[in-house]
Design an enzyme around this catalytic site. Structure first.
Site, PDB file in Angstrom:
ATOM      1  N   LYS A  20       0.841  -1.204   0.000  1.00 49.95           N
ATOM      2  CA  LYS A  20       0.000   0.000   0.000  1.00 49.95           C
ATOM      3  C   LYS A  20       0.876   1.253   0.000  1.00 49.95           C
ATOM      4  O   LYS A  20       0.589   2.222  -0.716  1.00 49.95           O
ATOM      5  CB  LYS A  20      -0.918   0.011   1.234  1.00 49.95           C
ATOM      6  CG  LYS A  20      -2.054  -1.007   1.171  1.00 49.95           C
ATOM      7  CD  LYS A  20      -2.771  -1.142   2.521  1.00 49.95           C
ATOM      8  CE  LYS A  20      -3.784  -2.273   2.521  1.00 49.95           C
ATOM      9  NZ  LYS A  20      -4.373  -2.512   3.858  1.00 49.95           N
TER      10      LYS A  20
ATOM     11  N   GLN B 224      -3.706  -1.525  10.337  1.00 55.01           N
ATOM     12  CA  GLN B 224      -3.875  -2.807   9.660  1.00 55.01           C
ATOM     13  C   GLN B 224      -4.405  -3.873  10.617  1.00 55.01           C
ATOM     14  O   GLN B 224      -3.881  -4.053  11.723  1.00 55.01           O
ATOM     15  CB  GLN B 224      -2.522  -3.235   9.056  1.00 55.01           C
ATOM     16  CG  GLN B 224      -2.571  -4.496   8.225  1.00 55.01           C
ATOM     17  CD  GLN B 224      -3.290  -4.347   6.894  1.00 55.01           C
ATOM     18  OE1 GLN B 224      -3.482  -3.246   6.382  1.00 55.01           O
ATOM     19  NE2 GLN B 224      -3.712  -5.455   6.322  1.00 55.01           N
TER      20      GLN B 224
ATOM     21  N   ASP C 207     -10.090   3.753   5.729  1.00 50.49           N
ATOM     22  CA  ASP C 207     -10.565   2.371   5.702  1.00 50.49           C
ATOM     23  C   ASP C 207     -12.081   2.270   5.851  1.00 50.49           C
ATOM     24  O   ASP C 207     -12.685   1.252   5.524  1.00 50.49           O
ATOM     25  CB  ASP C 207      -9.962   1.629   6.907  1.00 50.49           C
ATOM     26  CG  ASP C 207      -8.991   0.542   6.507  1.00 50.49           C
ATOM     27  OD1 ASP C 207      -9.036   0.109   5.350  1.00 50.49           O
ATOM     28  OD2 ASP C 207      -8.196   0.145   7.367  1.00 50.49           O
TER      29      ASP C 207
END
Ligand code: GUN
Length: 296
Positions: free
Chosen positions: A54, A98, A121
């Protein structure tokens, strides 16, 4: 059997065209570039791989990005303190923690500590609520949002169609169902959610015009579960042992791919289908967060 490649939805190609658009838009911005921070806790190999990928892509489109690595032993309170530092930092537009997080840390508490305007997110409870309210300014989770984009760019109609989603996770299943049921040109679908406890699964999935599988188990979707002409979106990323492969394993989706391909009108392969769209959407969300914060 020769694979009919005209049926494959090429997520890499669509993601690349999104990167081109973002690169051009970011190059035109006056002032600093958008910045996204990735917080990784511990050394989970999959998380290491995804986070570094990412970051690399963020840099490739002209955004700024950093990875913050925290020890496995960190407490929930300490992790939230770290998140809040980035909430306050005016130079950070997007924050991603994450998952999975170590046992003992509530992912919900951590996600809810992220400033909703930096929540690229889309896992913060405020953004979940705004999704239910059909607020288009909010952040939706990247994988289902990326699937909508894929359907749109592939000109796959959702209005009036029956979509069956297998999986009810916060990351994919639930937001996927909500997005597709929205009163919106990329929604307007009749949506059924199935999961590991659903009875008569094949009977239900066989009704699907669009079948989305996000259960995380290989060969869950077999040929007898798919209607002729259906569109199949395979969200699974599963490792299976393969002595012939260099690493000793290969990555497969949830769908028994070779058996299902002859039936479908379109299908996303694994890898190279949905996966690239998750990262592409994350980059779109990063630019969106930047714009939200700079339009005040
Ligand atoms: N772990 C697996 N998928 C995701 C994702 O989309 N976002 C975060 N933060 N963690 C994940």
């Amino acid at each position: 059997m020769d694979l009919d490649t005209s049926k494959l939805i090429d997520g890499n190609r669509v993601a690349e065209s999104i990167y081109e658009e973002l690169r051009a838009e970011i190059a035109e911005l006056s002032g600093r570039a958008p910045r996204v921070v990735f917080i990784r806790v511990g050394e989970d190999p999959a998380s290491r791989f995804y986070v570094s990928k990412k970051k690399k892509i963020a840099l490739s489109i002209g955004a700024e990005s950093d990875i913050v690595i925290l020890p496995e032993t960190i407490t929930e309170e300490e992790l939230i303190v770290k998140v809040k530092e980035f909430n306050k930092d005016d130079g950070t537009d997007g924050i991603l923690v994450q998952a999975p997080l170590p046992k003992g840390i509530s992912e919900a508490n951590v996600f809810n500590s992220i400033d909703p305007k930096k929540d690229v997110d889309g896992f913060n409870v405020l953004n979940s609520g705004l999704l239910v309210q059909e607020d288009l300014e909010s952040f939706a989770p990247c994988t289902p949002q990326g699937i909508l984009e894929l359907l749109k760019r592939e000109k796959i109609e959702t209005t009036g169609k029956h979509v069956v989603v297998i999986g009810r996770s916060l990351i994919v299943g639930k937001p996927m169902a909500l997005l597709l049921a929205r009163k919106h040109p990329q929604g307007n679908a009749t949506v059924t959610i199935c999961h590991s406890r659903s009875e008569n699964l094949p009977e239900i999935t066989k009704q699907a015009d669009i079948l989305v599988s996000a259960i995380g188990r290989p060969a869950t979707v077999t040929a007898d579960m798919v209607k002729e002409g259906a569109v199949v979106i395979d969200v699974g990323i599963n490792r299976v042992d393969d002595p012939e492969a260099k690493k000793g394993y290969r990555i497969v989706g949830d769908v028994d791919f070779e058996a299902v391909v002859p039936l479908v009108s379109k299908i996303t392969p694994v890898p190279g289908g949905v996966g690239p769209m998750t990262v592409a959407t994350l980059m779109q969300n990063t630019l969106k967060a930047y714009k939200l914060r700079h339009s005040r």
